[in-house]
Design a protein around this motif. Structure first.
Motif, PDB file in Angstrom:
ATOM      1  N   UNK A  82       5.232 -39.417  51.620  1.00  0.00           N
ATOM      2  CA  UNK A  82       5.219 -40.252  50.427  1.00  0.00           C
ATOM      3  C   UNK A  82       6.497 -41.075  50.334  1.00  0.00           C
ATOM      4  N   UNK A  83       7.637 -40.441  50.549  1.00  0.00           N
ATOM      5  CA  UNK A  83       8.918 -41.142  50.479  1.00  0.00           C
ATOM      6  C   UNK A  83       8.990 -42.226  51.545  1.00  0.00           C
ATOM      7  N   UNK A  84       8.551 -41.923  52.743  1.00  0.00           N
ATOM      8  CA  UNK A  84       8.580 -42.896  53.833  1.00  0.00           C
ATOM      9  C   UNK A  84       7.661 -44.071  53.531  1.00  0.00           C
ATOM     10  N   UNK A  85       6.470 -43.771  53.035  1.00  0.00           N
ATOM     11  CA  UNK A  85       5.498 -44.814  52.720  1.00  0.00           C
ATOM     12  C   UNK A  85       5.986 -45.683  51.569  1.00  0.00           C
ATOM     13  N   UNK A  86       6.566 -45.066  50.550  1.00  0.00           N
ATOM     14  CA  UNK A  86       6.985 -45.797  49.359  1.00  0.00           C
ATOM     15  C   UNK A  86       8.282 -46.548  49.591  1.00  0.00           C
ATOM     16  N   UNK A  87       9.224 -45.932  50.261  1.00  0.00           N
ATOM     17  CA  UNK A  87      10.544 -46.542  50.459  1.00  0.00           C
ATOM     18  C   UNK A  87      10.612 -47.381  51.728  1.00  0.00           C
TER      19      UNK A  87
END
Length: 111
Positions: A82-87
């Motif tokens: 999620x962090x990789x996809x969002x950021x």
């Protein structure tokens, strides 16, 4: 110079929005085909644990422990994705500093 400052402020606003989105997202990690389920936030807080009663065996505590660890690992993997996809889209605009955001795979800015 004013254009650069405006661009930096826009980037900061986008980063804040992405961090808020991550914090508000609820994720679920599972193990044992759903015998153990762990829920948590995108920021790493664990908010719940569900254990199917059929996995509880007082003579085999190790299996339950392994399932809990597995569900937590699954939750962590989903949180990282999620962090990789969002950021990820925002990291390109940071001049190579995207990996240095605290909590996102680096030592952090200013450290």
């Amino acid at each position: 110079m004013a254009g650069l400052l405006a661009q930096a402020q826009k980037m900061q606003e986008q980063l804040l929005a992405a961090q808020n989105q991550i914090a508000e997202t609820e994720l679920t990690g599972t193990a044992g085909g759903g015998l153990v389920t762990v829920t948590g936030s995108g920021t790493g807080d664990v908010t719940g644990v569900t254990i199917d009663p059929k996995v509880i065996d007082v003579d085999d505590v190790e299996t339950l422990q392994d399932l809990i660890v597995g569900a937590l690992a699954d939750l962590a993997s989903k949180r990282d994705a999620l962090a990789s996809q969002t950021m990820g889209p925002l990291a390109g605009g940071l001049g190579g500093l995207g990996g240095g955001l605290p909590g996102f795979g680096g030592p952090g800015l200013g450290q």
